[in-house]
Design a protein around this motif. Structure first.
Motif, PDB file in Angstrom:
ATOM      1  N   ILE A 213      -3.726 -45.289  18.856  1.00 13.17           N
ATOM      2  CA  ILE A 213      -4.356 -44.054  18.387  1.00 13.17           C
ATOM      3  C   ILE A 213      -5.802 -44.290  17.975  1.00 13.17           C
TER       4      ILE A 213
ATOM      5  N   PHE B 269      -6.992 -38.655  10.802  1.00 11.30           N
ATOM      6  CA  PHE B 269      -6.081 -38.853  11.923  1.00 11.30           C
ATOM      7  C   PHE B 269      -4.770 -39.351  11.326  1.00 11.30           C
TER       8      PHE B 269
ATOM      9  N   TYR C 257      -0.928 -40.071  12.844  1.00 16.85           N
ATOM     10  CA  TYR C 257      -0.093 -39.994  14.037  1.00 16.85           C
ATOM     11  C   TYR C 257       1.118 -40.906  13.934  1.00 16.85           C
TER      12      TYR C 257
ATOM     13  N   GLU D  35       3.203 -39.613  21.564  1.00 12.09           N
ATOM     14  CA  GLU D  35       2.413 -39.545  20.330  1.00 12.09           C
ATOM     15  C   GLU D  35       2.598 -38.182  19.672  1.00 12.09           C
ATOM     16  N   TYR D  36       2.728 -38.183  18.343  1.00  4.56           N
ATOM     17  CA  TYR D  36       2.943 -36.942  17.587  1.00  4.56           C
ATOM     18  C   TYR D  36       1.894 -36.847  16.490  1.00  4.56           C
ATOM     19  N   ASP D  37       1.173 -35.700  16.439  1.00  8.20           N
ATOM     20  CA  ASP D  37       0.143 -35.461  15.438  1.00  8.20           C
ATOM     21  C   ASP D  37       0.793 -34.881  14.187  1.00  8.20           C
TER      22      ASP D  37
ATOM     23  N   ASN E  77      -0.586 -34.101  11.274  1.00  4.41           N
ATOM     24  CA  ASN E  77      -1.364 -33.071  10.588  1.00  4.41           C
ATOM     25  C   ASN E  77      -1.143 -31.698  11.208  1.00  4.41           C
ATOM     26  N   TYR E  78      -1.224 -31.616  12.533  1.00  6.36           N
ATOM     27  CA  TYR E  78      -1.050 -30.326  13.217  1.00  6.36           C
ATOM     28  C   TYR E  78       0.407 -30.067  13.597  1.00  6.36           C
TER      29      TYR E  78
ATOM     30  N   SER F 131       1.075 -34.795  20.769  1.00  3.96           N
ATOM     31  CA  SER F 131      -0.310 -35.055  21.137  1.00  3.96           C
ATOM     32  C   SER F 131      -0.442 -35.633  22.542  1.00  3.96           C
TER      33      SER F 131
ATOM     34  N   LYS G 122      -7.780 -34.899  20.781  1.00  4.67           N
ATOM     35  CA  LYS G 122      -7.668 -35.484  19.442  1.00  4.67           C
ATOM     36  C   LYS G 122      -8.836 -34.978  18.594  1.00  4.67           C
TER      37      LYS G 122
ATOM     38  N   TYR H  85      -8.574 -33.644  11.497  1.00  7.71           N
ATOM     39  CA  TYR H  85      -8.003 -32.605  10.652  1.00  7.71           C
ATOM     40  C   TYR H  85      -9.096 -32.065   9.723  1.00  7.71           C
TER      41      TYR H  85
ATOM     42  N   SER I  90     -11.411 -27.693  15.122  1.00  3.33           N
ATOM     43  CA  SER I  90      -9.991 -27.361  15.197  1.00  3.33           C
ATOM     44  C   SER I  90      -9.752 -25.857  15.377  1.00  3.33           C
TER      45      SER I  90
END
Length: 420
Positions: A111, A207, A209, A228-230, A232-233, A237, A263, A266, A271
Motif C-alpha cells: 500500500i 491511508f 488499509y 485491498e480494502y480501504d 477509511n472509506y 480498493s 487511492k 482521507y 475525495s
C-alpha cells in the motif's frame, strides 16, 4: 533526545569490535541544459555523492545510506543538500526467532512505501512469520531530523506471512499512515460581509488499509492474487490476479486482471470528486524459438466508466538485447512506438557497451494533432578491477518541447569489504 538517538547509532560501530565493514561509494556527474527564458539557457553540472556503509558484528549490524548533492558552477537555490536514507541498528534472529531494527529504515508494503524513523519487530518460526512496525514520517528531503509530532505524523502496521502445503503462500497486511496537517491563513468573508483572514485548520490525512495475498506455485502453474480494502472509506480498493502456465518447454501463457479505485487521502479535498474505478484485462504468450531468441506478444483491454482503451505489445528478446513495438488505441490516447536496446559484455565483463533507440508518434485523441518523440541512449560500463566500475551514458531527446536535448552522466563506483 533525537540528537542522542542518531549520535548513538553513529558512535556504536566504533566502540564495538566490528567483524566486518562493507559498503559502496559512488560519485556521479550529470550535465543538462536549463532555459531561464525562451532565448537564454545555461548548462549545469550536477554532482551526486552516495555512500552505503554497513558494520557487522555477529548477529548485529549498523546499516546506513546517505547522499550529498550540489551543483558545480551555477548553484541551485537548495544547494548543497545532504540526504540520510537509512541509519538503523539491526539485531538478527536472536534466539533463532526474533529480528529487530531501530532507526531510519525503508518501508516495504503493497500500500505505502518510503522511509520512517522507528522500530520494526519480526518473529519467524518455521515457515510462518509475523511482524509489526511503528515510527514517524521522515522530514522532507530526508533531513537528519525526527518529526516533531509523532501523534499525527506517523506510520504503523503489521503483517503475517506463511507457506503451507508446499505450494501455497498466504500474506495479510495492515497499514495506517498519517500525515501531519499543515494549517494556513486564507481570506474569507465574515457574517457582516467583511473580508477577513481566517486560520484554516486541517485534520490529519490518512491511508488505512487491509490487504491479503494468496499465491500458488509449482513447475507448471503460478498464480498470485491480491485484495485491498480501504478502512477509511469502507470500500474495496483493489483486486489483482496474475497467472502463468508453462504449457511446454518453449511455450508459456500469461493472464493478468486488475480492478482498482483511486487511492485518495482521507479528508482530502479530492475525495469529493467521483473518479470511478477502472479494470484491466491482459493476456499474452511467449514462444522460445531457440536458446537465444524468444517471441513475446501481449494484448490489454482497459475499461473506464464510459470509455475503453486497448494496448498491443509485440517483442523479440535475444541474448544481445530486445526489440519491441507498442500500439495504444482508444480513450487513453493513440500511440505507435518502436524501441531497440542492446548491451553485451566482453573480456569477462571488463567492458559492456550499450545502445538504445526509440521512436514514437502519439496524439491525445483520434482527431487531435499528431506528435513524435525520438530518443537515443548510448553508454559504456568499464570494470578494470573487481572493486571499481565506471559508467558513461549519453541521452538525446527530441520532440516539439525538448529540441535536441543532450544529457551526459558519468558515474564511478567503488565497493569495499574489510574483515577484522
Amino acid at each position: 533526545m533525537k540528537k542522542y538517538f542518531f549520535l548513538a547509532l553513529f558512535i556504536l560501530p566504533f566502540i564495538i569490535n566490528a567483524q566486518n565493514l562493507n559498503g559502496r561509494f559512488s560519485s556521479s556527474f550529470y550535465s543538462f541544459e536549463r532555459f531561464d527564458s525562451k532565448s537564454n539557457s545555461e548548462t549545469y553540472i550536477r554532482n551526486y555523492e552516495g555512500l552505503s556503509l554497513n558494520f557487522n558484528y555477529d548477529k548485529f549490524s549498523v546499516n546506513s545510506r546517505l547522499g550529498f548533492e550540489t551543483n558545480l558552477g551555477n548553484s541551485l537555490s537548495a544547494d548543497p543538500r545532504m540526504r540520510f536514507y537509512n541509519l538503523y541498528l539491526e539485531a538478527r534472529e536472536i534466539l533463532d526467532l526474533v529480528t529487530i531494527k531501530v532507526g531510519r529504515q525503508p518501508l516495504f508494503n503493497s500500500i505505502a512505501g518510503g522511509l520512517y524513523d522507528g522500530v520494526n519487530l519480526k518473529v519467524k518460526y518455521d515457515d510462518y512469520s509475523i511482524s509489526g512496525f511503528y515510527g514517524g514520517n521522515v522530514p522532507a528531503y530526508q533531513k537528519l531530523e525526527l518529526t516533531d509530532d509523532f501523534a499525527n505524523d506517523n506510520v504503523m502496521g503489521a503483517s503475517f506471512e506463511g507457506f503451507f502445503l508446499d505450494h501455497f503462500k498466504v500474506g495479510l497486511n495492515f497499514i495506517d499512515k498519517n500525515f501531519k496537517p499543515v494549517n494556513f491563513w486564507a481570506e474569507r468573508i465574515d457574517v457582516n460581509s467583511n473580508l477577513t483572514n481566517l486560520l484554516i485548520e486541517q485534520k490529519s490525512n490518512q491511508f488505512k488499509y487491509l490487504s491479503g495475498d494468496l499465491s500458488y506455485f509449482d513447475d507448471i502453474f503460478t498464480v498470485d492474487t491480491r485484495y485491498e480494502y480501504d478502512l477509511n472509506y469502507e470500500v474495496t480498493s483493489k483486486i489483482e490476479a496474475t497467472g502463468r502456465v508453462q504449457a511446454s518447454k518453449k511455450f508459456g501463457v500469461e493472464l493478468y486482471y486488475n480492478w482498482r479505485e483511486p487511492k485518495i487521502n482521507y479528508n482530502s479535498i479530492f475525495s469529493v470528486f467521483n473518479f470511478g474505478n477502472s479494470q484491466e484485462f491482459e493476456g499474452g504468450f511467449d514462444f522460445k524459438i531457440d536458446e537465444n531468441l524468444t517471441l513475446v506478444q501481449k494484448f490489454a483491454y482497459v475499461e473506464y466508466n464510459d470509455e475503453a482503451s486497448q494496448r498491443i505489445t509485440i517483442g523479440l528478446n535475444t541474448s544481445w538485447g530486445n526489440i519491441s513495438y507498442r500500439k495504444n488505441l482508444g480513450y487513453a490516447g493513440e500511440l505507435d512506438g518502436i524501441s531497440i536496446y542492446t548491451a553485451k559484455s566482453f573480456a569477462d565483463g571488463f567492458i559492456t557497451p550499450s545502445v538504445g533507440l526509440s521512436y514514437s508518434t502519439y496524439k491525445l485523441s483520434k482527431d487531435s494533432e499528431q506528435n513524435s518523440i525520438a530518443a537515443l541512449l548510448a553508454g559504456v560500463n568499464v570494470r578494470p578491477w573487481k572493486q571499481f566500475s565506471f559508467d558513461l551514458q549519453t541521452q538525446y531527446f527530441n520532440n516539439k518541447i525538448y529540441k535536441n536535448d543532450l544529457r551526459v552522466l558519468l558515474k564511478i563506483n567503488h565497493w569495499f569489504n574489510i574483515n577484522f
